[in-house]
Design a protein around this motif. Structure first.
Motif, PDB file in Angstrom:
ATOM      1  N   ALA A 220     -13.854  -8.640  18.454  1.00  0.00           N
ATOM      2  CA  ALA A 220     -13.731  -9.697  17.191  1.00  0.00           C
ATOM      3  C   ALA A 220     -11.762 -10.478  17.192  1.00  0.00           C
ATOM      4  N   LYS A 221     -11.428  -8.841  16.909  1.00  0.00           N
ATOM      5  CA  LYS A 221      -9.594  -9.433  16.016  1.00  0.00           C
ATOM      6  C   LYS A 221      -8.809  -9.398  18.120  1.00  0.00           C
ATOM      7  N   CYS A 222      -9.432  -9.289  18.764  1.00  0.00           N
ATOM      8  CA  CYS A 222      -8.562  -9.085  20.112  1.00  0.00           C
ATOM      9  C   CYS A 222      -8.695 -10.537  20.459  1.00  0.00           C
TER      10      CYS A 222
ATOM     11  N   THR B  55      13.997  -1.690   9.427  1.00  0.00           N
ATOM     12  CA  THR B  55      13.385  -2.516   8.175  1.00  0.00           C
ATOM     13  C   THR B  55      13.741  -3.839   8.206  1.00  0.00           C
ATOM     14  N   LEU B  56      12.509  -4.468   7.185  1.00  0.00           N
ATOM     15  CA  LEU B  56      13.187  -6.452   7.334  1.00  0.00           C
ATOM     16  C   LEU B  56      14.178  -6.005   5.863  1.00  0.00           C
ATOM     17  N   PHE B  57      14.621  -5.169   5.264  1.00  0.00           N
ATOM     18  CA  PHE B  57      15.423  -4.804   3.396  1.00  0.00           C
ATOM     19  C   PHE B  57      16.235  -4.930   4.678  1.00  0.00           C
TER      20      PHE B  57
ATOM     21  N   ALA C  94      -8.982  -0.820   5.509  1.00  0.00           N
ATOM     22  CA  ALA C  94     -10.657  -0.790   5.842  1.00  0.00           C
ATOM     23  C   ALA C  94     -10.521  -1.430   6.947  1.00  0.00           C
ATOM     24  N   ARG C  95      -9.766  -2.008   7.702  1.00  0.00           N
ATOM     25  CA  ARG C  95      -9.413  -2.932   8.345  1.00  0.00           C
ATOM     26  C   ARG C  95     -10.046  -3.498   8.541  1.00  0.00           C
ATOM     27  N   LYS C  96     -10.474  -4.441   7.073  1.00  0.00           N
ATOM     28  CA  LYS C  96     -11.448  -6.047   7.533  1.00  0.00           C
ATOM     29  C   LYS C  96     -11.037  -6.771   7.157  1.00  0.00           C
TER      30      LYS C  96
ATOM     31  N   VAL D 242       0.707  -0.920  -0.155  1.00  0.00           N
ATOM     32  CA  VAL D 242       0.082  -0.032  -0.356  1.00  0.00           C
ATOM     33  C   VAL D 242       0.916   1.566  -0.074  1.00  0.00           C
ATOM     34  N   TYR D 243       1.974   1.311   0.879  1.00  0.00           N
ATOM     35  CA  TYR D 243       2.587   2.165   0.863  1.00  0.00           C
ATOM     36  C   TYR D 243       3.179   2.799  -0.470  1.00  0.00           C
ATOM     37  N   PHE D 244       3.664   1.769  -0.969  1.00  0.00           N
ATOM     38  CA  PHE D 244       4.378   1.638  -2.512  1.00  0.00           C
ATOM     39  C   PHE D 244       3.583   2.646  -3.646  1.00  0.00           C
TER      40      PHE D 244
ATOM     41  N   ALA E  20      -5.484  -4.571  19.002  1.00  0.00           N
ATOM     42  CA  ALA E  20      -6.798  -4.758  17.820  1.00  0.00           C
ATOM     43  C   ALA E  20      -8.208  -3.439  17.191  1.00  0.00           C
ATOM     44  N   GLY E  21      -8.533  -3.738  16.935  1.00  0.00           N
ATOM     45  CA  GLY E  21      -9.256  -2.841  16.508  1.00  0.00           C
ATOM     46  C   GLY E  21     -11.034  -2.820  17.219  1.00  0.00           C
ATOM     47  N   SER E  22     -10.909  -4.157  17.064  1.00  0.00           N
ATOM     48  CA  SER E  22     -12.483  -4.431  17.736  1.00  0.00           C
ATOM     49  C   SER E  22     -12.399  -5.931  18.732  1.00  0.00           C
TER      50      SER E  22
ATOM     51  N   SER F  38       9.872   0.982  15.894  1.00  0.00           N
ATOM     52  CA  SER F  38       8.903   1.420  15.471  1.00  0.00           C
ATOM     53  C   SER F  38       8.558   0.168  13.381  1.00  0.00           C
ATOM     54  N   PHE F  39       8.154  -0.037  13.398  1.00  0.00           N
ATOM     55  CA  PHE F  39       8.643  -0.839  12.409  1.00  0.00           C
ATOM     56  C   PHE F  39       7.316  -0.398  11.000  1.00  0.00           C
ATOM     57  N   GLY F  40       6.149   0.788  11.038  1.00  0.00           N
ATOM     58  CA  GLY F  40       4.954   0.683  10.143  1.00  0.00           C
ATOM     59  C   GLY F  40       4.368   2.160  10.385  1.00  0.00           C
TER      60      GLY F  40
ATOM     61  N   GLN G  15      10.220 -12.904  12.969  1.00  0.00           N
ATOM     62  CA  GLN G  15      11.753 -13.337  13.239  1.00  0.00           C
ATOM     63  C   GLN G  15      13.007 -12.261  13.607  1.00  0.00           C
ATOM     64  N   TYR G  16      12.935 -11.292  12.753  1.00  0.00           N
ATOM     65  CA  TYR G  16      13.492 -10.226  13.303  1.00  0.00           C
ATOM     66  C   TYR G  16      13.317  -9.341  14.125  1.00  0.00           C
ATOM     67  N   LEU G  17      12.186  -9.060  14.377  1.00  0.00           N
ATOM     68  CA  LEU G  17      11.494  -8.303  15.656  1.00  0.00           C
ATOM     69  C   LEU G  17      11.591  -9.077  16.977  1.00  0.00           C
TER      70      LEU G  17
ATOM     71  N   ASN H   3      -8.828  -3.876  23.577  1.00  0.00           N
ATOM     72  CA  ASN H   3      -9.204  -3.049  22.077  1.00  0.00           C
ATOM     73  C   ASN H   3      -8.947  -1.379  22.010  1.00  0.00           C
ATOM     74  N   TYR H   4      -8.101  -1.291  21.572  1.00  0.00           N
ATOM     75  CA  TYR H   4      -7.013  -0.131  21.693  1.00  0.00           C
ATOM     76  C   TYR H   4      -8.615   1.477  20.403  1.00  0.00           C
ATOM     77  N   SER H   5      -9.893   0.878  20.097  1.00  0.00           N
ATOM     78  CA  SER H   5     -10.985   2.042  19.425  1.00  0.00           C
ATOM     79  C   SER H   5     -11.449   2.191  20.825  1.00  0.00           C
TER      80      SER H   5
HETATM   81  N1  NAP Z   1       9.435  -2.935   8.513  1.00  0.00           N
HETATM   82  C1  NAP Z   1       9.169  -3.572   8.612  1.00  0.00           C
HETATM   83  O1  NAP Z   1      10.067  -4.607   8.475  1.00  0.00           O
HETATM   84  C2  NAP Z   1       7.867  -4.255   7.995  1.00  0.00           C
HETATM   85  C3  NAP Z   1       7.374  -5.813   7.736  1.00  0.00           C
HETATM   86  C4  NAP Z   1       6.780  -6.123   8.003  1.00  0.00           C
HETATM   87  C5  NAP Z   1       4.724  -5.493   7.350  1.00  0.00           C
HETATM   88  N2  NAP Z   1       5.326  -4.102   8.313  1.00  0.00           N
HETATM   89  C6  NAP Z   1       4.150  -3.408   8.829  1.00  0.00           C
HETATM   90  O2  NAP Z   1       3.575  -4.145  10.366  1.00  0.00           O
HETATM   91  C7  NAP Z   1       2.591  -3.642   9.373  1.00  0.00           C
HETATM   92  C8  NAP Z   1       1.703  -5.196   9.238  1.00  0.00           C
HETATM   93  O3  NAP Z   1       1.999  -5.492   8.545  1.00  0.00           O
HETATM   94  P1  NAP Z   1       0.684  -6.299   7.217  1.00  0.00           P
HETATM   95  O4  NAP Z   1       1.017  -6.327   6.075  1.00  0.00           O
HETATM   96  O5  NAP Z   1       0.455  -7.911   8.267  1.00  0.00           O
HETATM   97  O6  NAP Z   1      -0.912  -5.665   7.975  1.00  0.00           O
HETATM   98  P2  NAP Z   1      -1.474  -5.785   8.905  1.00  0.00           P
HETATM   99  O7  NAP Z   1      -1.142  -5.449  10.193  1.00  0.00           O
HETATM  100  O8  NAP Z   1      -1.943  -7.632   8.068  1.00  0.00           O
HETATM  101  O9  NAP Z   1      -2.802  -4.990   8.461  1.00  0.00           O
HETATM  102  C9  NAP Z   1      -2.551  -4.087   9.175  1.00  0.00           C
HETATM  103  C10 NAP Z   1      -3.458  -3.338  10.267  1.00  0.00           C
HETATM  104  O10 NAP Z   1      -3.096  -1.945  10.749  1.00  0.00           O
HETATM  105  C11 NAP Z   1      -3.918  -1.755  11.892  1.00  0.00           C
HETATM  106  N3  NAP Z   1      -4.655  -0.232  11.677  1.00  0.00           N
HETATM  107  C12 NAP Z   1      -4.612   0.863  12.732  1.00  0.00           C
HETATM  108  N4  NAP Z   1      -5.128   1.865  12.258  1.00  0.00           N
HETATM  109  C13 NAP Z   1      -5.052   1.934  11.050  1.00  0.00           C
HETATM  110  C14 NAP Z   1      -5.094   2.444   9.642  1.00  0.00           C
HETATM  111  N5  NAP Z   1      -5.014   3.618  10.065  1.00  0.00           N
HETATM  112  N6  NAP Z   1      -5.160   1.996   8.865  1.00  0.00           N
HETATM  113  C15 NAP Z   1      -5.182   0.546   8.515  1.00  0.00           C
HETATM  114  N7  NAP Z   1      -4.821  -0.098   8.809  1.00  0.00           N
HETATM  115  C16 NAP Z   1      -4.663  -0.005  10.721  1.00  0.00           C
HETATM  116  C17 NAP Z   1      -5.242  -2.180  11.347  1.00  0.00           C
HETATM  117  O11 NAP Z   1      -5.866  -3.310  12.495  1.00  0.00           O
HETATM  118  P3  NAP Z   1      -6.827  -3.439  13.808  1.00  0.00           P
HETATM  119  O12 NAP Z   1      -7.943  -3.036  13.783  1.00  0.00           O
HETATM  120  O13 NAP Z   1      -6.594  -4.634  14.335  1.00  0.00           O
HETATM  121  O14 NAP Z   1      -6.767  -1.971  14.156  1.00  0.00           O
HETATM  122  C18 NAP Z   1      -4.936  -3.632  10.542  1.00  0.00           C
HETATM  123  O15 NAP Z   1      -5.666  -4.570  10.185  1.00  0.00           O
HETATM  124  C19 NAP Z   1       2.017  -2.500   8.066  1.00  0.00           C
HETATM  125  O16 NAP Z   1       2.112  -0.915   9.155  1.00  0.00           O
HETATM  126  C20 NAP Z   1       3.347  -2.880   7.608  1.00  0.00           C
HETATM  127  O17 NAP Z   1       3.770  -1.764   7.207  1.00  0.00           O
HETATM  128  C21 NAP Z   1       6.757  -3.696   8.777  1.00  0.00           C
END
Ligand code: NAP
Length: 328
Positions: A178-180, A267-269, A316-318, A45-47, A174-176, A239-241, A128-130, A193-195
């Motif tokens: 059910a997710k918790c 970052t993983l990279f 959409a956090r679905k 999404v970021y790209f 988590a945002g709901s 911080s990783f996202g 793994q790295y975290l 539930n941080y919402s």
């Molecule tokens: N730096 C790295 O090496 C690295 C590598 C991989 C992933 N990441 C990061 O790790 C995170 C998780 O990645 P993933 O692919 O597994 O995604 P994901 O966790 O399946 O989806 C993102 C989740 O973030 C939460 N969220 C909170 N605020 C949000 C907002 N305003 N918009 C959208 N989502 C929001 C939602 O969960 P809730 O509804 O529960 O809040 C959403 O389901 C991402 O931020 C990603 O960029 C970083």
């Protein structure tokens, strides 16, 4: 010719278009992979939006599983016919087949399906790295409290399970409700539930006022400030996202005021910059997945052509767990 997803400009999900492109032969250090399944990640999404820059037009996607079709000169760890999996390399995994650098491509053990491989690699290597490659100053030990946001997501559910395996007391947000519940079923010791709840106050309660040793924060803007307030003295903020937007600027004096805390942006990279490190991390991941200690939850499957919907749902956090694209 292969079907591939291309973006000619950055923007919403609609900028991702399916096109036919020639795939070509691998050059030195490269392989050609015929995909069987493709992983979808929030970083895609970021790209797509341009938060992370790329040269346009561009492919998209950084995770996949498939079979090696051709091997370029100088590649010694792979041969034609190998089942493989990868994270990273150049953007372009949203395709039927692609040519890419072989450096981060690893053999996929027979016990792990292509779909699981495609879903687990980028998110699992991140977990793994975290957990293993960025420890806090005082080390990370069984019984320690850590806090993880978005605990029911792709990275989240893997982290919950792996943290439990290491004996950590993971507090997941988590945002709901059910997710918790899902995060708890996967190993989170506590959930918030941080919402609806003040997560920093709840973390203080759960930890008897002490705070956590590490916060793993991939939500960014919305959680940053409160996350810092969850740390115990000398704690580590990883911080990783930036799912909610980039973290605001801060001054070093803030780190002192919060209890001589540490902050790192990972970052993983960087972790998978060498073949040796990638393989060692992948071996660790494959072993916990093959043993069943860490299960990869694929909760969303979309055909490649439906990638726009896959992104809409993710943003959409679905979604929960992992999302993959399938190839009929
Ligand atoms: N730096 C790295 O090496 C690295 C590598 C991989 C992933 N990441 C990061 O790790 C995170 C998780 O990645 P993933 O692919 O597994 O995604 P994901 O966790 O399946 O989806 C993102 C989740 O973030 C939460 N969220 C909170 N605020 C949000 C907002 N305003 N918009 C959208 N989502 C929001 C939602 O969960 P809730 O509804 O529960 O809040 C959403 O389901 C991402 O931020 C990603 O960029 C970083």
């Amino acid at each position: 010719m292969v079907r591939t997803i291309e973006i000619r400009q950055t923007g919403g999900p609609e900028v991702m278009q399916i096109v036919d492109r020639p795939v070509g032969e691998p050059g030195p250090g490269e392989v050609r992979i015929r995909h069987h399944a493709i992983g979808v990640n929030f970083v895609d999404v970021y790209f797509r939006t341009g938060l992370y820059p790329s040269k346009l037009p561009s492919g998209l996607g950084a995770e996949g599983a498939g079979v090696v079709e051709a091997v370029g000169s100088g590649v010694t760890h792979l041969t034609v016919g190998d089942r493989v999996v990868y994270a990273g390399g150049l953007q372009g995994s949203y395709s039927e087949a692609r040519v890419m650098p072989a450096l981060t491509v690893c053999r996929l053990p027979g016990a792990i399906t292509f779909e699981t491989g495609a879903a687990m690699m980028l998110k699992g290597l991140t977990a793994q790295y975290l957990l293993k490659r960025c420890p806090p100053a005082e080390g990370l030990h069984a019984g320690d409290f850590v806090l993880l946001h978005a605990a029911a997501g792709g990275v989240g559910l893997i982290m919950c399970q792996w943290a439990r395996l290491l004996g950590l007391q993971l507090i997941g947000t988590a945002g709901s409700d059910a997710k918790c519940e899902l995060a708890r079923a996967n190993g989170a010791a506590h959930t918030i539930n941080y919402s609806t709840e003040d997560f920093a106050a709840r973390v203080k309660e759960i930890t008897g006022g002490r705070g956590v040793k590490v916060v793993y924060d991939s939500v960014g803007k919305d959680t940053w400030e409160s996350s810092l307030n969850c740390l115990r003295p000398f704690g580590l903020m990883v911080s990783f996202g930036s799912a909610s937007g980039p973290v605001p600027p801060f001054t070093p004096a803030m780190l002192a005021a919060k209890g001589s805390i540490y902050v790192t942006r990972q970052t993983l990279f960087t972790h998978i910059a060498t073949r040796e490190a990638t393989q060692a991390m992948a071996d660790d991941l494959c072993s916990v997945v093959a043993s069943g200690d860490v299960k990869i939850h694929i909760a969303q499957r979309h055909p490649l052509a439906d990638v726009q919907q896959a992104h809409r749902d993710l943003e959409a956090r679905k979604t929960t767990g992992c999302t993959i694209l399938t190839l009929a």
